[in-house]
Design an enzyme around this catalytic site. Structure first.
Site, short mmCIF file in Angstrom:
data_model
loop_
_atom_site.label_atom_id
_atom_site.label_comp_id
_atom_site.label_asym_id
_atom_site.label_seq_id
_atom_site.Cartn_x
_atom_site.Cartn_y
_atom_site.Cartn_z
N SER A 228 0.60 3.77 -3.10
CA SER A 228 -0.05 4.84 -3.88
C SER A 228 -1.21 5.48 -3.15
CB SER A 228 -0.55 4.27 -5.22
OG SER A 228 0.53 3.84 -6.02
N GLU B 284 4.00 0.65 -10.47
CA GLU B 284 5.41 0.56 -10.03
C GLU B 284 6.30 1.55 -10.78
OE1 GLU B 284 7.11 -3.26 -9.19
OE2 GLU B 284 5.13 -4.18 -8.97
N GLY B 285 5.74 2.70 -11.04
CA GLY B 285 6.47 3.76 -11.74
C GLY B 285 6.09 3.79 -13.20
N GLY C 6 -7.46 -9.74 -36.37
CA GLY C 6 -8.73 -9.17 -36.79
C GLY C 6 -9.78 -9.20 -35.70
N TRP D 240 -5.68 2.57 -5.50
CA TRP D 240 -5.07 1.72 -6.54
C TRP D 240 -4.15 0.67 -5.92
CZ3 TRP D 240 -4.19 7.20 -7.49
CH2 TRP D 240 -5.25 7.78 -8.18
N ILE D 241 -4.63 0.06 -4.83
CA ILE D 241 -3.85 -0.94 -4.11
C ILE D 241 -4.29 -2.33 -4.56
CG2 ILE D 241 -3.14 -1.80 -1.87
CD1 ILE D 241 -2.33 1.15 -2.55
N ALA E 7 0.84 -1.20 0.00
CA ALA E 7 0.00 0.00 0.00
C ALA E 7 0.87 1.25 0.00
CB ALA E 7 -0.95 0.00 1.19
N GLN F 19 4.21 -10.47 -47.31
CA GLN F 19 5.39 -9.84 -46.73
C GLN F 19 5.02 -8.85 -45.63
OE1 GLN F 19 7.97 -6.78 -48.80
NE2 GLN F 19 9.34 -8.57 -48.94
#
Length: 381
Positions: free
Chosen positions: A118, A364-365, A340, A159-160, A116, A279
């Site tokens: 952020s 994590e950055g 597709g 955001w944990i 924890a 190609q």
């Protein structure tokens, strides 16, 4: 330790991990509910001995585990990584009592951990976190572990991963106002601590992510991980270990997308032939393969540097995460394009990977933070 190639034992182990992921872990992952901790899956990781390997594992071993699992079952990879991220500070900085109390359960897959760091106003800028630890001389940790006073945690984490369903959290809080990175302390906070509540967040990523609210949560000296005021080091040391392995997670997803694309373009008929004979298609696949291999080698090199104690680990880890996560985004997107519309159908492997691949460029950055770290390291040398 070879940097640019794996020895036969490592290669065989990776193959064994992929087989275990297909046979034992993916069926459990498919029964899980998106946005919630899949405890049977975590328990299986423990039964297979993979969680126990997190403690004492070097960065390269961690990368091999994460890449191998991600190639077959991203849910298993993420469950493993989150156990490591949440519990590594306890293993590396915890007291003997803390380690004895929590790590056996994590290793067995019965105790779920979370990291924890952020906050709503402190994501990529971790040193700006504002979760407040107010001195509270009359209160200990709530479990009798403090003889000489403690703190009350007030604020929010956001955001944990694994929140709000984890059994304990490694929490970073500000114990010294206006001290920047030097005023942060890491705490081990059990989920049942009074004043701690949480709620899930409905995110693009399928693994559980939530917010935590701290309303005067009591913590004491017995809950500190490392030293008071040295929590930023705990966080950065943990991230320096796990950043290359985030790259390994990304490489695993890229390889899965590449494998699917090779199979599809070799069989799919169009314009009087198979796609691989066009190609434009074959050159696109060649580019995907080249970028994936380049990212893999950079991840391995960064992991090996970490294990050898090289002085430039911070920059190498940032480079590995940067290149690997950006590469995975490119490869998965290209794979979707070559498949597709079928790749956009809910339940298709690439539809799943397309949702999974976006978040690692942020957590994590973020990519931009990695570039900042790399630049600082270059100009400091």
């Amino acid at each position: 330790m070879p940097v640019f190639s794996l020895d036969p034992a490592q290669t065989a182990w990776c193959a064994e991990l992929r087989a275990l992921a297909a046979e034992r872990l993916r069926p459990l992952a498919e029964k899980g509910e998106p946005g919630h901790v899949n405890r049977p899956l975590v328990a299986a990781l423990g039964e297979l001995g993979l969680l126990r390997r997190l403690f004492g594992a070097g960065a390269l071993e961690l990368c091999l585990m994460r890449e191998s699992l991600a190639r077959v079952c991203t849910e298993a990879e993420t469950a493993l990584a989150l156990q490591g991220l949440g519990a590594h500070p306890v293993a590396a900085y915890g007291t003997p009592g803390q380690r004895e109390r929590w790590l056996p359960g994590v290793a067995a897959g019965g105790t779920v951990a979370a990291f924890a760091l952020s906050e709503p106003g402190a994501g990529s800028d971790a040193a700006a976190l504002a979760l407040e630890a107010v001195p509270d001389g009359g209160h200990g940790s709530g479990d009798g572990s403090s003889d000489g006073g403690g703190w009350r945690l007030s604020g929010e984490k956001c955001w944990i991963s694994n929140a709000p369903e984890a059994d304990f959290y490694t929490v970073f809080a500000r114990t010294a106002p206006d001290a920047g990175a030097r005023g942060i302390t890491a705490f081990l906070v059990p989920a049942d601590r009074p004043g701690l509540t949480g709620s899930p967040l409905d995110m693009l990523s399928p693994h559980p992510i939530g917010s935590l609210l701290f309303d005067g949560v009591p913590v004491g000296p017995g809950d500190v991980l490392g030293e008071t005021g040295a929590g930023f080091r705990v966080a950065m040391d943990t991230l320096n270990l796990f950043r290359p392995s985030v790259g390994a997670f990304a490489v695993g997803m890229a390889q899965a997308a590449l494998d699917a694309t090779l199979a599809h373009t070799a069989d799919r008929t169009a314009f009087g032939g198979v796609l691989k004979d066009l190609q434009a298609v074959s050159h696109q696949v060649a580019e995907m393969a080249t970028r994936t291999e380049a990212a893999r080698l950079l991840v391995y090199a960064a992991a090996a540097a970490h294990d050898e104690g090289a002085p430039d680990v911070r920059g190498r880890a940032a480079m590995a995460k940067l290149l690997a996560t950006e590469t995975a985004q490119y490869v998965v997107d290209a794979a979707v394009q070559l498949h597709g519309a079928r790749a956009l159908r809910r339940g298709h492997l690439l539809e799943h990977l397309y949702r999974e691949v976006r978040a690692p460029r942020i957590y994590e950055g973020a990519t931009e933070v990695q570039r900042t770290i790399i630049a600082k390291e270059l100009y400091a040398s």
